[in-house]
Scaffold this motif. Structure first.
Motif, PDB file in Angstrom:
ATOM      1  N   ALA A 391       0.833  -1.170  -0.046  1.00  0.00           N
ATOM      2  CA  ALA A 391      -0.078  -0.002   0.152  1.00  0.00           C
ATOM      3  C   ALA A 391       0.843   1.294  -0.009  1.00  0.00           C
ATOM      4  N   GLY A 396       0.384   2.423  -3.727  1.00  0.00           N
ATOM      5  CA  GLY A 396      -0.806   2.669  -3.339  1.00  0.00           C
ATOM      6  C   GLY A 396      -0.769   4.263  -3.313  1.00  0.00           C
ATOM      7  N   ILE A 500      -5.079   1.049  -4.153  1.00  0.00           N
ATOM      8  CA  ILE A 500      -3.994   0.331  -4.455  1.00  0.00           C
ATOM      9  C   ILE A 500      -3.819  -0.132  -5.990  1.00  0.00           C
TER      10      ILE A 500
END
Length: 517
Positions: A391, A396, A500
C-alpha cells in the motif's frame, strides 16, 4: 461551503460573530433613540405646559431665546444627525470583515440542490420537509424515513429560494412543488413579508404560474396570474400572460407540456436501482441470506494479527467485498480528520486527461502523505497486513480523506480507470486494482455505499473499513464494482480512501493461469 459539512459547521461561529455585531448595533441605536425620545419629551412638555399661553411665554426673552436656539440648532442636530449612519456603517464594516467566510451564491444554490437531491433519492415529500420532517408516502400514508433529534420548519421565503433555484435551471418539476409550498406559507397566517425576506407572495405566484405553464397546466397558470393581478393590477407582463393563457384555453387543443416529470440525467443511467438501494440503507435480506456469505476472525496468516484478529464480514462474493469491523480507533479517526482539514478542497472527477468538479460528486477531499511513524503510515501498514498488498506510495495512492456536504453524494462510478487517458495512470503504476475505504465517522441516516450491478448497499459502519477488488486477475475492470456514495440524509460523513495499484503486487496478488479469470 455547501460541499463540506465541516465548512457549514464553521459558519455557525461566523454567524455568532455577526450576532454580537448586531447586538452592539442595537445597543448603540437604542442609546441614540433614547436621546431622541428625551428631546421629544422635553419639547412636548414645553408645548403642553409653558407655551399654553403663547403671548405670555414669548414675553419672556429667555423663553424666546431658547425657542429660537432650539429651532435653529437642536432640531438640526436631531434631524441631520450622522449617528444613525455611523452606527449602520460600523455594522456594515464588521460584516465586511467576515464576508470572506460567508456563503456565496454558489453555496445557496448548492444547498438548495442538495435538498432537491434528498427529495428525489429518498422519495421525500416536499410538504413534510417544509414541516421539518423526513417522510415518504407508502401505501397511501406518510411514513417517517428518519426522525432527527433537531430540526426546523421552512418559511415561505426558504421554499421560494429553493423553487427559484430550480426555476432558473428550467427544472419545473421541482420548482412547482417548492413554489406551491411557498405560496401556501405566504398566504397563511404569519406569512406576511419580513425585511430579511428575498421573496414575496407576488414573486412566488409569478414564478409558480410560469412553472405551471411550462408543465402544460395552463388553467392553473391562468388562475395564479389572475390572483397576482389582484396584488399588482398594473403589471403589464402579467396582463399579457393572462391574455395569452386565455387564448390558449379557448383554442381547441391547448399545448400540453410534459406534466410534472423529473429532469433526465445524461450521466446517471441506473437511477432507479441507485435510488432503490439508497432507500434501503443497507437492508437487503435476500442478498445477505446467501449461505456462502460468512463472518470470521481474520488474520490473513499475518503474525501481527495472530493475537488480535480482525472481525471480517464477507458482504459479497461477486464482486468480492468485505467489511473489517473496528479497523480504526476513535482517536485515530479524529487525528486523520484534523490532519485533513487544512487541505480540504472541492472533490474532482476524471474528465478526459484532466480532473474537474461535477454535480454528481458533492464533497471536499484532501490527500495525506505519511511516514512510517505517522498515523497515515500506520494505517498503510494495517491495510497491507489485512489485504496482503503493498500500500506504500507509489504502489498505493496517498490517503484521500473526504468530507461530504449538504446532501453530499457520489453517483455511480468505477474507482478503476476505464480510459487509457485517465489521470489514474499518472503514477505509472498501472490501474487501481483494489479499494480500501475507512469510515471515519458515524452517519445518522443515508450515506450508504451502493453496488449497483451487484444489487446491494452497505450502510456506514463507524470505525469499520470496506475492501473490494476493482480488477479481475487478468487486469480487466470488474463492471460489478460500479458503486455510489448515497446522499447523506442526516449526519457528517467522513471517509478515507486508499487506492492500491497493480504494480508492486506482482508476487502478492498473482495472475491466474486462466486468462478469463
Amino acid at each position: 461551503m455547501y460541499t463540506s459539512l465541516l465548512n457549514v459547521k464553521q459558519a455557525i461561529s461566523v454567524e455568532q460573530k455577526l450576532i454580537d455585531y448586531l447586538r452592539t448595533y442595537i445597543d448603540h441605536e437604542q442609546e441614540r433613540l433614547q436621546d431622541v425620545k428625551r428631546f421629544y419629551a422635553k419639547v412636548s412638555d414645553l408645548h403642553s405646559e409653558l407655551y399654553k399661553g403663547p403671548a405670555a411665554a414669548m414675553a419672556n426673552p429667555l423663553v424666546a431665546f431658547t425657542l429660537i436656539k432650539r429651532l435653529h440648532s437642536e432640531w438640526l442636530n436631531v434631524v441631520y444627525s450622522n449617528e444613525a449612519l455611523e452606527n449602520a456603517q460600523a455594522l456594515r464594516s464588521s460584516y465586511e470583515e467576515e464576508e470572506a467566510e460567508l456563503p456565496k451564491l454558489e453555496d445557496l444554490q448548492g444547498a438548495a440542490k442538495g435538498l432537491m437531491r434528498l427529495q428525489d433519492v429518498y422519495a421525500l415529500q416536499v410538504s413534510s420537509l417544509v414541516r421539518g420532517r423526513f417522510q415518504r408516502v407508502a401505501n397511501g400514508e406518510a411514513v417517517d424515513v428518519y426522525m432527527p433529534a433537531v430540526s426546523v420548519p421552512l418559511s415561505g421565503d426558504d421554499c421560494f429560494l429553493v423553487g427559484k433555484v430550480a426555476y432558473e435551471q428550467e427544472d419545473y418539476y421541482h420548482s412547482v412543488q417548492w413554489l406551491e409550498e411557498s405560496v401556501r406559507l405566504f398566504r397563511g397566517p404569519g406569512g406576511e413579508w419580513s425585511p430579511e425576506n428575498e421573496g414575496t407572495l407576488e414573486d412566488a405566484l409569478d414564478h409558480l404560474a410560469f412553472s405551471h405553464f411550462k408543465t402544460g397546466n395552463v388553467s392553473h397558470a391562468l388562475s395564479l396570474s389572475q390572483e397576482l393581478l389582484h396584488h399588482d393590477p398594473m403589471n403589464g407582463r402579467v396582463l399579457q400572460n393572462v391574455e395569452k393563457y386565455e387564448k390558449l384555453l379557448v383554442a381547441e387543443s391547448p399545448p400540453r407540456g410534459d406534466g410534472l416529470r423529473r429532469p433526465t440525467s445524461t450521466y446517471l443511467r441506473t437511477r432507479e436501482t441507485y435510488e432503490r438501494l439508497c432507500q434501503t440503507q443497507g437492508s437487503q435480506p435476500t442478498h445477505f441470506k446467501n449461505p456462502r456469505l460468512f463472518c470470521d476472525y481474520f488474520t490473513n496468516d499475518n503474525p501481527a494479527l495472530l493475537l488480535m484478529p480482525v472481525r471480517r464480514e464477507v458482504l459479497s462474493l461477486q464482486p468480492f467485498v468485505v467489511l473489517y469491523h473496528d479497523f480504526i480507533t476513535d482517536a485515530e479517526a479524529e487525528d486523520v480528520k484534523s490532519l485533513a482539514q487544512p487541505g480540504l478542497r472541492r472533490s474532482v472527477v476524471a474528465a478526459g486527461e484532466k480532473q474537474a468538479t461535477a454535480d454528481y460528486r458533492i464533497s471536499k477531499s484532501a490527500w495525506l502523505k505519511g511516514s512510517s511513524v505517522s498515523i497515515v503510515g500506520k494505517l498503510d501498514q494495517r491495510i497491507s497486513m489485512l489485504t496482503g498488498l503493498n500500500a506504500k506510495h507509489p504502489y498505493g495512492e496517498y490517503l484521500q480523506v473526504v468530507n461530504y456536504g449538504i446532501g453530499g453524494h457520489y453517483e455511480p462510478h468505477f474507482d478503476h480507470a476505464t480510459s487509457p487517458s485517465s489521470p489514474v495512470f499518472k503514477l505509472k503504476t498501472g490501474n487501481r486494482v483494489a479499494t480500501f475505504m475507512i469510515y471515519l465517522s458515524p452517519v445518522e441516516a443515508g450515506g450508504s455505499t451502493a453496488f449497483i450491478y451487484a444489487n446491494f448497499s452497505v450502510p456506514v459502519v463507524e470505525k469499520a473499513a470496506i475492501f473490494w477488488w476493482n480488477l479481475h486477475r487478468n487486469g480487466e475492470g470488474n463492471i460489478d464494482t460500479l458503486h455510489a456514495g448515497c446522499p447523506v440524509l442526516i449526519g457528517d460523513k467522513w471517509v478515507a480512501n486508499k487506492w492500491i495499484h497493480e504494480f508492486g503486487q506482482e508476487f502478492l496478488h498473482r495472475c491466474s493461469l486462466n486468462p478469463e479469470e
